[in-house]
Design a protein around this motif. Structure first.
Motif, PDB file in Angstrom:
ATOM      1  N   MET A   1       0.830  -1.214   0.000  1.00 17.99           N
ATOM      2  CA  MET A   1       0.000   0.000   0.000  1.00 17.99           C
ATOM      3  C   MET A   1       0.866   1.267   0.000  1.00 17.99           C
ATOM      4  N   LYS A   2       1.918   1.237   0.872  1.00 21.95           N
ATOM      5  CA  LYS A   2       2.763   2.433   0.994  1.00 21.95           C
ATOM      6  C   LYS A   2       3.577   2.720  -0.266  1.00 21.95           C
ATOM      7  N   GLY A   3       3.709   1.692  -1.082  1.00 23.28           N
ATOM      8  CA  GLY A   3       4.481   1.879  -2.309  1.00 23.28           C
ATOM      9  C   GLY A   3       3.634   2.363  -3.470  1.00 23.28           C
ATOM     10  N   THR A   4       2.324   2.463  -3.249  1.00 26.71           N
ATOM     11  CA  THR A   4       1.464   2.802  -4.384  1.00 26.71           C
ATOM     12  C   THR A   4       1.587   4.282  -4.739  1.00 26.71           C
ATOM     13  N   PHE A   5       1.237   4.552  -5.957  1.00 31.32           N
ATOM     14  CA  PHE A   5       1.349   5.907  -6.493  1.00 31.32           C
ATOM     15  C   PHE A   5       0.478   6.883  -5.700  1.00 31.32           C
ATOM     16  N   LEU A   6      -0.789   6.531  -5.536  1.00 39.07           N
ATOM     17  CA  LEU A   6      -1.705   7.464  -4.876  1.00 39.07           C
ATOM     18  C   LEU A   6      -1.333   7.701  -3.415  1.00 39.07           C
ATOM     19  N   TYR A   7      -0.808   6.669  -2.735  1.00 40.16           N
ATOM     20  CA  TYR A   7      -0.393   6.851  -1.340  1.00 40.16           C
ATOM     21  C   TYR A   7       0.761   7.851  -1.269  1.00 40.16           C
ATOM     22  N   GLN A   8       1.681   7.748  -2.202  1.00 38.17           N
ATOM     23  CA  GLN A   8       2.816   8.670  -2.203  1.00 38.17           C
ATOM     24  C   GLN A   8       2.372  10.101  -2.510  1.00 38.17           C
ATOM     25  N   VAL A   9       1.390  10.212  -3.401  1.00 38.24           N
ATOM     26  CA  VAL A   9       0.857  11.550  -3.686  1.00 38.24           C
ATOM     27  C   VAL A   9       0.185  12.091  -2.424  1.00 38.24           C
ATOM     28  N   TRP A  10      -0.553  11.219  -1.748  1.00 34.44           N
ATOM     29  CA  TRP A  10      -1.242  11.597  -0.492  1.00 34.44           C
ATOM     30  C   TRP A  10      -0.228  12.107   0.529  1.00 34.44           C
ATOM     31  N   GLN A  11       0.885  11.417   0.636  1.00 30.86           N
ATOM     32  CA  GLN A  11       1.944  11.827   1.568  1.00 30.86           C
ATOM     33  C   GLN A  11       2.519  13.192   1.188  1.00 30.86           C
ATOM     34  N   HIS A  12       2.577  13.434  -0.088  1.00 26.96           N
ATOM     35  CA  HIS A  12       3.209  14.667  -0.558  1.00 26.96           C
ATOM     36  C   HIS A  12       2.254  15.857  -0.515  1.00 26.96           C
ATOM     37  N   ASN A  13       1.047  15.664  -1.051  1.00 30.89           N
ATOM     38  CA  ASN A  13       0.131  16.798  -1.192  1.00 30.89           C
ATOM     39  C   ASN A  13      -1.304  16.259  -1.283  1.00 30.89           C
ATOM     40  N   ARG A  14      -2.065  16.487  -0.221  1.00 29.11           N
ATOM     41  CA  ARG A  14      -3.402  15.886  -0.165  1.00 29.11           C
ATOM     42  C   ARG A  14      -4.338  16.461  -1.224  1.00 29.11           C
ATOM     43  N   LYS A  15      -4.202  17.749  -1.476  1.00 21.39           N
ATOM     44  CA  LYS A  15      -5.086  18.378  -2.469  1.00 21.39           C
ATOM     45  C   LYS A  15      -4.859  17.740  -3.849  1.00 21.39           C
ATOM     46  N   LEU A  16      -3.602  17.534  -4.179  1.00 20.49           N
ATOM     47  CA  LEU A  16      -3.263  16.906  -5.458  1.00 20.49           C
ATOM     48  C   LEU A  16      -3.813  15.485  -5.508  1.00 20.49           C
ATOM     49  N   CYS A  17      -3.741  14.798  -4.368  1.00 20.43           N
ATOM     50  CA  CYS A  17      -4.244  13.432  -4.288  1.00 20.43           C
ATOM     51  C   CYS A  17      -5.757  13.412  -4.526  1.00 20.43           C
ATOM     52  N   TYR A  18      -6.466  14.377  -3.920  1.00 18.08           N
ATOM     53  CA  TYR A  18      -7.926  14.450  -4.134  1.00 18.08           C
ATOM     54  C   TYR A  18      -8.232  14.659  -5.611  1.00 18.08           C
ATOM     55  N   ILE A  19      -7.480  15.552  -6.237  1.00 17.38           N
ATOM     56  CA  ILE A  19      -7.736  15.863  -7.654  1.00 17.38           C
ATOM     57  C   ILE A  19      -7.509  14.622  -8.523  1.00 17.38           C
ATOM     58  N   LEU A  20      -6.379  13.943  -8.297  1.00 15.02           N
ATOM     59  CA  LEU A  20      -6.064  12.757  -9.110  1.00 15.02           C
ATOM     60  C   LEU A  20      -7.068  11.631  -8.857  1.00 15.02           C
ATOM     61  N   THR A  21      -7.467  11.479  -7.585  1.00 11.68           N
ATOM     62  CA  THR A  21      -8.442  10.426  -7.258  1.00 11.68           C
ATOM     63  C   THR A  21      -9.781  10.741  -7.917  1.00 11.68           C
ATOM     64  N   ALA A  22     -10.205  12.004  -7.822  1.00 11.56           N
ATOM     65  CA  ALA A  22     -11.490  12.382  -8.424  1.00 11.56           C
ATOM     66  C   ALA A  22     -11.455  12.148  -9.933  1.00 11.56           C
ATOM     67  N   PHE A  23     -10.349  12.511 -10.564  1.00  8.74           N
ATOM     68  CA  PHE A  23     -10.225  12.317 -12.019  1.00  8.74           C
ATOM     69  C   PHE A  23     -10.313  10.821 -12.362  1.00  8.74           C
ATOM     70  N   THR A  24      -9.600  10.021 -11.570  1.00 12.71           N
ATOM     71  CA  THR A  24      -9.607   8.567 -11.811  1.00 12.71           C
ATOM     72  C   THR A  24     -11.016   8.007 -11.632  1.00 12.71           C
ATOM     73  N   MET A  25     -11.661   8.408 -10.528  1.00 13.52           N
ATOM     74  CA  MET A  25     -13.004   7.882 -10.244  1.00 13.52           C
ATOM     75  C   MET A  25     -14.000   8.264 -11.343  1.00 13.52           C
ATOM     76  N   LEU A  26     -13.950   9.522 -11.758  1.00 15.50           N
ATOM     77  CA  LEU A  26     -14.893   9.981 -12.791  1.00 15.50           C
ATOM     78  C   LEU A  26     -14.631   9.288 -14.122  1.00 15.50           C
ATOM     79  N   THR A  27     -13.350   9.041 -14.422  1.00 14.19           N
ATOM     80  CA  THR A  27     -13.024   8.334 -15.664  1.00 14.19           C
ATOM     81  C   THR A  27     -13.543   6.898 -15.596  1.00 14.19           C
ATOM     82  N   VAL A  28     -13.340   6.253 -14.435  1.00  8.92           N
ATOM     83  CA  VAL A  28     -13.814   4.869 -14.279  1.00  8.92           C
ATOM     84  C   VAL A  28     -15.349   4.836 -14.377  1.00  8.92           C
TER      85      VAL A  28
END
Lengths: 279, 181
Positions: free
Chosen positions: B1-28
Motif C-alpha cells: 500500500m505504501k508503495g502505491t502511487f496514490l499513497y505517495q501523492v497523499w503523503q506529498h500533497n493531499r489536495k493533489l491526491c484528491y484531484i487525481l483520485t477524483a479524475f480517476t473515479m470519474l473516468t472509471v
C-alpha cells in the motif's frame, strides 16, 4: 495503482525545464501543422454545423456560445489563434512561468472543443496535447513529478481501456470484425485512390481476410500489454515502441489518425539517461 | 500500500491526491456507464461489433463542374477530416428528415423526460438555419483549402459494394447542389 513509483528518481527542476522545452516545442510544431491543415480557428470560415452530441462539456460550451463567438468573427478568431501561439511560445521560452502554461491549457481546451464540434466528430487524439502541459502548471518539482507519472498512467489506461472494451464487448469473437472495420473505413480511399500501393494492400487484404482479422486480434492483445505498465516500469521502452506501432496499425487498417496521442509517449522515456547522454 | 502511487501523492500533497483520485473515479465511472464527458474519456474505439454492410456510401464533391475534391490529395488528416466529416453529418441530418440525429437519439433515450432538456436544444443540435447555411460554409471552406474560386458545387453519393477483390461502384446520385448567389 502500481508500486512502481517507489523506484522513480524524481526529475530535478533543471530537468523539468528541459522537458518543458521539449514538450512546448512539439506543441508549437503541432500548432504549425494545424495552420498548414487549415484547421486553426481563423481558417475555419465561420462554420455552422456543430456536433456537441451527448457530452455535457460541449453543451456548456455551446450554451455559453464560446465556439460560435470565436469562429463567427474573423478578427476574434485571429486574436484567439495569436494568443494560442503566443502562450505556447512563451511557455517554451519561460517554462517556469506557470501563467503561460495555464493560458495555453485554457486556450487549447477551447480549441479542442471547437475543432471537434465543428468537425462533427469527437476525436480524442488531440487530448494528449492538452494533458501534457498540465504537469508544468505546478510550482514545486515534486508535484510536477507526480503529475508526470499520473500522465504515464493515463497513457497506460487509454490503451488498457481500449483492450478491456474489446474484451468485454466480445468484439474479438465477432466474425470478420477486423475486415469489416477495414471495409468501412477504406471505402473512400479505394474509390479516390485506386492506383496507389496502399490501395493494393487493401485489395490484397480483401483476398486474405484472415490477415486483417488476425491483425485486429494482435492489436487488441498489444493494447492489453499496457496493463503491465501499471505494475512495473521495466518494460517502458517496449511500451514506447508499441505505442508507436499501434497508431501506425490504426492508420493502415482503419485510416484513423491517432498520431497526436504519441506526445504522451514522452512519459515513457527516462529523461535522466537521455540528458546524461546528451551531456 | 505504501508503495502505491496514490499513497505517495497523499503523503506529498493531499489536495493533489484528491484531484487525481477524483479524475480517476470519474473516468472509471464514465467507462462503466459507457458515457464520455470531456475530459473523462472512454477509449472504446473499434470495440463495437461491426455489422456486415451490403453497400457503403462515399461522398463526392465537384467544384465548378470540373474539379473533383479528393480528400486524399491533402497530406494532413485534419484537412481530410474537415472536408469529409461535416458534409457527412449534413447528409445524416437530411437523411433523418432534417432533424439532427442527436435530437432523435436523445428523444429515443429520454422519452417524455426530453422536455426537461428542451431549453438546451439549441446547445446540442442544429436547427434549420444552420442546415441552410451549411453549403455556403462548405463552399467557403473548400475555397480556403483548395485555393480555387468556388462558383458551384455538386455533391453526390456513391454507393458501392465489395467483392472478394475490390470495391465496385453500384450507383451515383446527386444529393445537393450549390451555386454562388
Amino acid at each position: 495503482m502500481g508500486k512502481t513509483v517507489a523506484h522513480i528518481s524524481f526529475y530535478t527542476p533543471w530537468e523539468r525545464k528541459r522537458i518543458a522545452r521539449i514538450v512546448f516545442a512539439l506543441l508549437l510544431g503541432a500548432l504549425v501543422w494545424s495552420f498548414f491543415s487549415n484547421t486553426l480557428l481563423h481558417q475555419l470560415q465561420k462554420p455552422v454545423i456543430k456536433f456537441p452530441y451527448v457530452d455535457p462539456t460541449y453543451w456548456i460550451m455551446h450554451y455559453l456560445g464560446i465556439p460560435e463567438l470565436i469562429t463567427g468573427n474573423f478578427v476574434m478568431a485571429c486574436t484567439f489563434d495569436t494568443a494560442l501561439f503566443a502562450s505556447c511560445i512563451l511557455s517554451f521560452m519561460y517554462p517556469e512561468k506557470r501563467l503561460y502554461c495555464w493560458s495555453f491549457i485554457i486556450l487549447y481546451f477551447i480549441y479542442f472543443i471547437t475543432f471537434n464540434t465543428f468537425g462533427t466528430h469527437h476525436t480524442n487524439h488531440k487530448i494528449g496535447f492538452l494533458f501534457i502541459a498540465i504537469p508544468f502548471t505546478v510550482a514545486d518539482y515534486k508535484s510536477f513529478n507526480f503529475l508526470w507519472q499520473g500522465l504515464r498512467y493515463f497513457l497506460l489506461f487509454a490503451y488498457a481501456d481500449a483492450f478491456l472494451w474489446k474484451l468485454f464487448r466480445l468484439s474479438w469473437l465477432h466474425p470478420d470484425q477486423g475486415l469489416l472495420i477495414m471495409k468501412k473505413n477504406v471505402a473512400a480511399f479505394l474509390y479516390f485512390e485506386p492506383n496507389t500501393l496502399q490501395a493494393g494492400l487493401y485489395r490484397w487484404s480483401l483476398q486474405h481476410p484472415a490477415w486483417v482479422n488476425g491483425a485486429y486480434l494482435v492489436g487488441m492483445l498489444l493494447e492489453g500489454l499496457f496493463i503491465v505498465g501499471f505494475f512495473t516500469r521495466k518494460f517502458d521502452h517496449y511500451l514506447f515502441i508499441l505505442s508507436i506501432l499501434l497508431p501506425v496499425g490504426f492508420y493502415l487498417m482503419a485510416d484513423a489518425n491517432f498520431f497526436e496521442f504519441l506526445i504522451l509517449n514522452l512519459t515513457l522515456i527516462n529523461f535522466h539517461k537521455l540528458f546524461v547522454r546528451a551531456q | 500500500m505504501k508503495g502505491t502511487f496514490l499513497y505517495q501523492v497523499w503523503q506529498h500533497n493531499r489536495k493533489l491526491c484528491y484531484i487525481l483520485t477524483a479524475f480517476t473515479m470519474l473516468t472509471v465511472c464514465g467507462n462503466l456507464l459507457g458515457d464520455e464527458v470531456t475530459p473523462f474519456f472512454v477509449w472504446g474505439m473499434y470495440s463495437e461489433k461491426e455489422k456486415p454492410v451490403q453497400q457503403y456510401e462515399i461522398l463526392k464533391t465537384t467544384i465548378n463542374d470540373s474539379t473533383v475534391v479528393n480528400v486524399y490529395d491533402y497530406y494532413t488528416t485534419d484537412t481530410r477530416f474537415y472536408l469529409y466529416s461535416p458534409l457527412a453529418y449534413y447528409k445524416k441530418i437530411e437523411d433523418n428528415n432534417n432533424v439532427d440525429p442527436t435530437v432523435s437519439f436523445l428523444q429515443s433515450k429520454l422519452h417524455q423526460h426530453y422536455d426537461k432538456i428542451d431549453f438546451l436544444e439549441r446547445s446540442f443540435s442544429n436547427t434549420g438555419p444552420q442546415q441552410q447555411a451549411f453549403l455556403d460554409w462548405y463552399a467557403r471552406y473548400l475555397q480556403q483549402v483548395t485555393n480555387i474560386p468556388v462558383h458551384s458545387l455538386r455533391m453526390e453519393v456513391i454507393k458501392a459494394h465489395y467483392t472478394d477483390q475490390n470495391l465496385v461502384t453500384d450507383t451515383v446520385h446527386l444529393f445537393a447542389t450549390w451555386e454562388k448567389p
